[in-house]
Design an enzyme around this catalytic site. Structure first.
Site, mmCIF file in Angstrom:
data_model
loop_
_atom_site.group_PDB
_atom_site.id
_atom_site.type_symbol
_atom_site.label_atom_id
_atom_site.label_comp_id
_atom_site.label_asym_id
_atom_site.label_seq_id
_atom_site.Cartn_x
_atom_site.Cartn_y
_atom_site.Cartn_z
ATOM 1 N N MET A 182 -5.782 -2.124 5.642
ATOM 2 C CA MET A 182 -6.526 -3.113 6.414
ATOM 3 C C MET A 182 -7.092 -2.526 7.703
ATOM 4 O O MET A 182 -6.758 -1.410 8.101
ATOM 5 C CB MET A 182 -5.616 -4.302 6.728
ATOM 6 C CG MET A 182 -5.106 -5.034 5.496
ATOM 7 S SD MET A 182 -3.956 -6.366 5.898
ATOM 8 C CE MET A 182 -5.019 -7.515 6.769
ATOM 9 N N ASP A 200 -3.572 -4.857 1.735
ATOM 10 C CA ASP A 200 -2.461 -4.200 1.032
ATOM 11 C C ASP A 200 -1.176 -5.019 1.016
ATOM 12 O O ASP A 200 -0.511 -5.123 -0.023
ATOM 13 C CB ASP A 200 -2.210 -2.796 1.586
ATOM 14 C CG ASP A 200 -2.102 -2.750 3.107
ATOM 15 O OD1 ASP A 200 -2.109 -3.810 3.766
ATOM 16 O OD2 ASP A 200 -2.007 -1.634 3.650
#
Length: 485
Positions: free
Chosen positions: A81, A236
């Site tokens: 991210m 994730d």
């Protein structure tokens, strides 16, 4: 029969995971990636390396499991991210992607982090988030900023290559500091504060929704179906939650990787930015999640391993499985600063209570206890209402039965260890691809994996651990005051 493909773009590798209708793993391929650190505190990656890695992974699966790859009906995406992928005219990459662990924009983050930003985003604006990186670029690379036409998160740049569509989804977008997290939409005000407009942003979809279809030239190249559905996917940790079945309120997982994550799902939007908890959208529609982060979990054990020149498994294995009462040695695991609850990038770790007879066993126990106390900080920051009934354990640290039992005791929460298998972000991404292709209910698809062992709280040393935790909590303000002097 249809198959489903999960693509997980990690910091150190890209993983492709192929599963069947029954969600059994058919095949996987992993391709390493490198990180460039041109200056202190910088962390960058070439977006073209993600494309090259995906080409390699898909080529490998095509060579070894061509028929199974041809039967793929849905693709899901996961990725690290907060990365800032800056695109100019014709979606040309303007500079290397600035990654999640890049700290150059700490001043810009502090400027953006005000009451208005926290009210809109539900979060502290951390230096790792995407928005402050754009402000840094505007100030330090004005020519790049002048040519900026679009900002994408890492996995969404991969999506652009796969589908030709500029799309993101809620869980990843929530880590930019541009999302109105409660409304699940871009915030015009937060974009304005960084010199951008909605036109710079990709279209938003939910993680289980269709974001586009596989481009014909890629389908032909890898022997896949043209227009194969590509799901919104997830950041994730949200994708990992999908992989281990954290798909309903009251469920959660505990990740003991290099960093530690305590992730809990919730039906409502209940931000608590003052606690340094992340409050993000889940990849599943209608859900949010809170996430506490400690920056050095298994990383603390790795550090001790290097110091003592003994493998982590040997250090933790020597403790057996019966948890002892806390010793006199206390460890603060702030080797790289700390996120929850202190949001302190400058604080550093410490051993308190070293004695002449302190040995490696005492040091190992103290490190495991220190990380367990840091995870209790994360749990308590969420409040009693957000406390999960149990936590699924994942990550390298979950191989230690002693540590899992210790965590169950310290957190007063059952810890469940899945059977051996691949239930990570790539698996969660494949599940999101399945939902997008079939329209199936995510709660029916994203079930818990088979559990190998459950660690239930043992209160034999409950009072001793409570006292040790209070002592641990008193150390931080003392250390912070000493560093300030």
């Amino acid at each position: 029969m249809s198959n489903y493909l999960g693509l997980d773009l990690g910091t150190s590798s890209l993983k492709a995971l192929l599963i069947g209708d029954d969600q059994r793993v058919i095949a996987s391929a992993s391709v390493p990636l490198t990180v460039e650190r041109p200056h202190f505190g910088w962390s960058e990656q070439d977006p073209q390396s993600w494309i090259a890695a995906c080409e390699t992974a898909l080529g490998e699966l095509s060579d070894t499991h061509g028929a199974e790859l041809a039967a793929v009906a849905g693709i899901g995406l996961s990725g690290h991210m907060h990365g800032a992928t800056l695109l100019g005219a014709d979606d040309a990459v303007l500079r290397p992607c600035i990654l999640w662990n890049d700290t150059r924009s700490h001043e810009e983050a502090a400027e953006l982090d005000d009451e208005e930003a926290r009210a809109i985003t539900g979060n502290i604006v951390f230096p790792g988030f995407t928005a402050p990186k754009i402000v840094w670029v505007a100030r330090n690379e004005p020519d790049v900023f002048a040519g900026l036409r679009r900002v994408l998160l890492p996995k969404d740049y991969l999506r652009l290559w796969l589908t030709g569509e500029a799309v993101s989804e809620m869980s990843d977008a929530a880590g930019t500091a541009w999302l109105d997290t409660g409304a699940r939409d871009w915030s015009a005000r937060m974009l304005e504060k960084t010199g951008l407009t909605r036109g710079h942003m990709p279209r938003l979809v939910e993680g289980t929704a269709v974001s586009g279809g596989l481009r014909p030239e890629l389908a032909a190249r890898f022997g896949m179906q043209e227009g194969t559905v590509v799901a919104g996917g997830g950041g994730d940790n949200a994708a990992s939650a999908c992989g281990v079945g954290v798909a309903e309120p009251g469920t959660g997982f505990l990740s003991l990787g290099t960093s530690g994550v305590l992730f809990t799902a919730s039906a409502g939007y209940e931000p608590a930015p003052e606690t340094a908890l992340h409050t993000f959208c889940h990849a599943i529609p209608g859900l949010w999640h809170q996430m506490g982060v400690t920056l050095s979990a298994a990383g603390s054990v790795e550090w001790l391993s290097k110091l003592l020149k003994e493998e982590p498994a040997a250090l933790t294995g020597a403790l057996g499985e019966t948890v002892q009462a806390p010793g006199r040695l206390t460890f603060l695991p702030y080797l790289s600063g700390e996120r929850t609850p202190h949001n302190d990038s400058e604080i550093r770790g410490v051993f308190a209570g070293l004695e002449a007879d302190t040995d490696r066993e005492a040091m190992t126990r103290a490190v495991l206890e220190g990380v367990a106390f840091s995870m209790r900080d994360c749990l308590e920051a969420g409040g009693e209402a957000a406390r999960p009934q149990r936590l699924i354990a994942v990550g390298a640290g979950s191989r230690s039965a002693y540590w899992l039992q210790l965590l169950a005791n310290v957190l007063d929460t059952e810890i469940a260890l899945p059977e051996a298998g691949d239930f990570g972000a790539a698996f969660g991404a494949a599940r999101l691809g399945l939902c997008a292709a079939t329209g199936d209910d995510p709660k029916a698809v994203m079930t818990e994996p088979p559990i190998a062992r459950r660690f239930r709280p043992d209160n034999a040393h409950g009072r001793a651990f409570d006292d040790a935790y209070l002592f641990y909590r008193r150390l931080y303000p003392a250390l912070r005051a000493a560093m300030a002097d």
